[in-house]
Design an enzyme around this catalytic site. Structure first.
Site, short mmCIF file in Angstrom:
data_model
loop_
_atom_site.label_atom_id
_atom_site.label_comp_id
_atom_site.label_asym_id
_atom_site.label_seq_id
_atom_site.Cartn_x
_atom_site.Cartn_y
_atom_site.Cartn_z
N TYR A 73 0.85 -1.19 0.00
CA TYR A 73 0.00 0.00 0.00
C TYR A 73 0.89 1.25 0.00
O TYR A 73 1.86 1.32 0.75
CB TYR A 73 -0.86 -0.03 1.27
CG TYR A 73 -2.23 0.59 1.18
CD1 TYR A 73 -3.13 0.21 0.20
CD2 TYR A 73 -2.65 1.52 2.13
CE1 TYR A 73 -4.41 0.75 0.15
CE2 TYR A 73 -3.92 2.07 2.09
CZ TYR A 73 -4.80 1.69 1.10
OH TYR A 73 -6.07 2.22 1.06
N GLY A 80 -6.58 0.70 7.18
CA GLY A 80 -7.36 0.27 8.34
C GLY A 80 -6.83 -1.04 8.90
O GLY A 80 -6.60 -2.00 8.15
N ASP A 82 -8.33 -3.21 10.61
CA ASP A 82 -9.27 -4.31 10.44
C ASP A 82 -9.06 -4.97 9.08
O ASP A 82 -9.08 -6.21 8.97
CB ASP A 82 -10.71 -3.81 10.58
CG ASP A 82 -11.05 -2.64 9.66
OD1 ASP A 82 -10.12 -1.97 9.16
OD2 ASP A 82 -12.25 -2.39 9.46
N ARG A 83 -8.82 -4.17 8.05
CA ARG A 83 -8.56 -4.71 6.72
C ARG A 83 -7.25 -5.51 6.72
O ARG A 83 -7.17 -6.58 6.13
CB ARG A 83 -8.48 -3.58 5.70
CG ARG A 83 -9.79 -2.80 5.55
CD ARG A 83 -9.59 -1.53 4.74
NE ARG A 83 -9.14 -1.81 3.39
CZ ARG A 83 -8.64 -0.89 2.56
NH1 ARG A 83 -8.51 0.38 2.99
NH2 ARG A 83 -8.26 -1.21 1.35
N ASP A 103 -15.34 -7.83 2.95
CA ASP A 103 -15.91 -7.66 4.30
C ASP A 103 -17.10 -6.72 4.19
O ASP A 103 -16.96 -5.53 3.86
CB ASP A 103 -14.85 -7.07 5.24
CG ASP A 103 -15.28 -7.12 6.70
OD1 ASP A 103 -16.50 -7.25 6.97
OD2 ASP A 103 -14.41 -7.02 7.57
N THR A 106 -20.34 -1.80 7.85
CA THR A 106 -20.74 -0.41 7.65
C THR A 106 -20.32 0.04 6.26
O THR A 106 -21.08 0.68 5.53
CB THR A 106 -20.10 0.49 8.71
OG1 THR A 106 -20.47 0.03 10.01
CG2 THR A 106 -20.56 1.93 8.54
N THR A 158 -42.45 1.10 -3.28
CA THR A 158 -41.24 1.90 -3.04
C THR A 158 -40.30 1.20 -2.06
O THR A 158 -39.08 1.20 -2.24
CB THR A 158 -41.63 3.29 -2.51
OG1 THR A 158 -42.44 3.95 -3.47
CG2 THR A 158 -40.38 4.14 -2.26
#
Length: 232
Positions: A73, A80, A82-83, A103, A106, A158
């Site tokens: 990276y 992150g 978590d990643r 993943d 959110t 809808t």
């Protein structure tokens, strides 16, 4: 989470005070070392609390804390944790394989690590609830729809139009990523994890579904790796 070596003993999700819950958790187990990972805003009070615990707590920092993979990276300090933990876990589960970790939480994250244990990078997309809230917030008349409910192929009102639209868009998004990556890496292994996992849209033969412990198990692998290199 509490591990005895590589075996998970207990996994707890906290809804109230992190300090009180963590203190109680630590009273229920005997720890020799711990690891802390957070993608939330820095909390100096919680950091000070961790320093009062009777064992060392490693703060996982991408690009700083040693990990058993190579991070390619360009901005590792912004990756992150978590990643990072998820791809470390996947790489250990499927060594010498090209892997895509998806993943669904959110946000939906797509992270790729190659067969040489090189984390190449990934993408971030809005999750289910974020998309539902955006449709309500940025329009004048669309309602906020619950994620759970009927999912027809084409909405008949809808509510179902929004719910099915969001769900199907994510399915097509995932299919697109997998198809593109498998064209480049034919033996690609795909892990799908996260609380918003859309398991009912896929078959076990195409993907590896994991319980919602992908990140936790990855953190333990990183912790064990640091213990080994530091001879703790």
């Amino acid at each position: 989470m509490c591990f005895d070596g590589n075996n998970m003993v207990e996994f707890v999700k906290v809804t109230g005070s992190r300090i009180e819950a963590t203190a109680e958790f630590c009273r229920n187990h005997t720890f020799s070392i711990g690891i802390c990972s957070s993608v939330a805003a820095e909390d100096p009070t919680f950091e000070q609390f961790l320093d009062t615990l009777p064992f060392e707590v490693i703060r996982l920092q991408s690009g700083i804390t040693p990990v058993p993979v190579t991070i390619s990276y360009k901005t590792p300090l912004t990756l992150g944790t978590d990643r990072l933990a998820a791809v470390v876990n996947a790489s250990c589960r499927s060594p010498h394989q090209d892997i895509l970790v998806i993943d669904i939480g959110t946000c939906i994250t797509y992270d790729f690590i190659d067969s040489e244990k090189r984390y190449i990078g990934g993408n971030i997309s809005p999750g289910v609830l974020m998309r539902l809230k955006a449709l309500n917030h940025f329009t004048g008349r669309l309602p906020l729809v619950d994620a759970d409910g009927d999912l027809p192929e084409m909405g008949y009102d809808t509510e179902t139009a929004i719910r099915s639209g969001v769900t199907q868009s994510i399915k097509y998004e995932i299919d697109g990523y997998v198809k593109t990556m498998r064209n480049k890496y034919p033996s690609l292994i795909v892990y799908i994890t996260g609380g918003g996992c859309l398991k009912h849209h896929y078959t076990e033969s195409n993907f590896i579904f994991t319980e919602d412990h992908m990140v936790a198990e990855g953190l333990n692998i990183i912790l064990q790796y640091n213990k080994e290199i530091r001879k703790i």
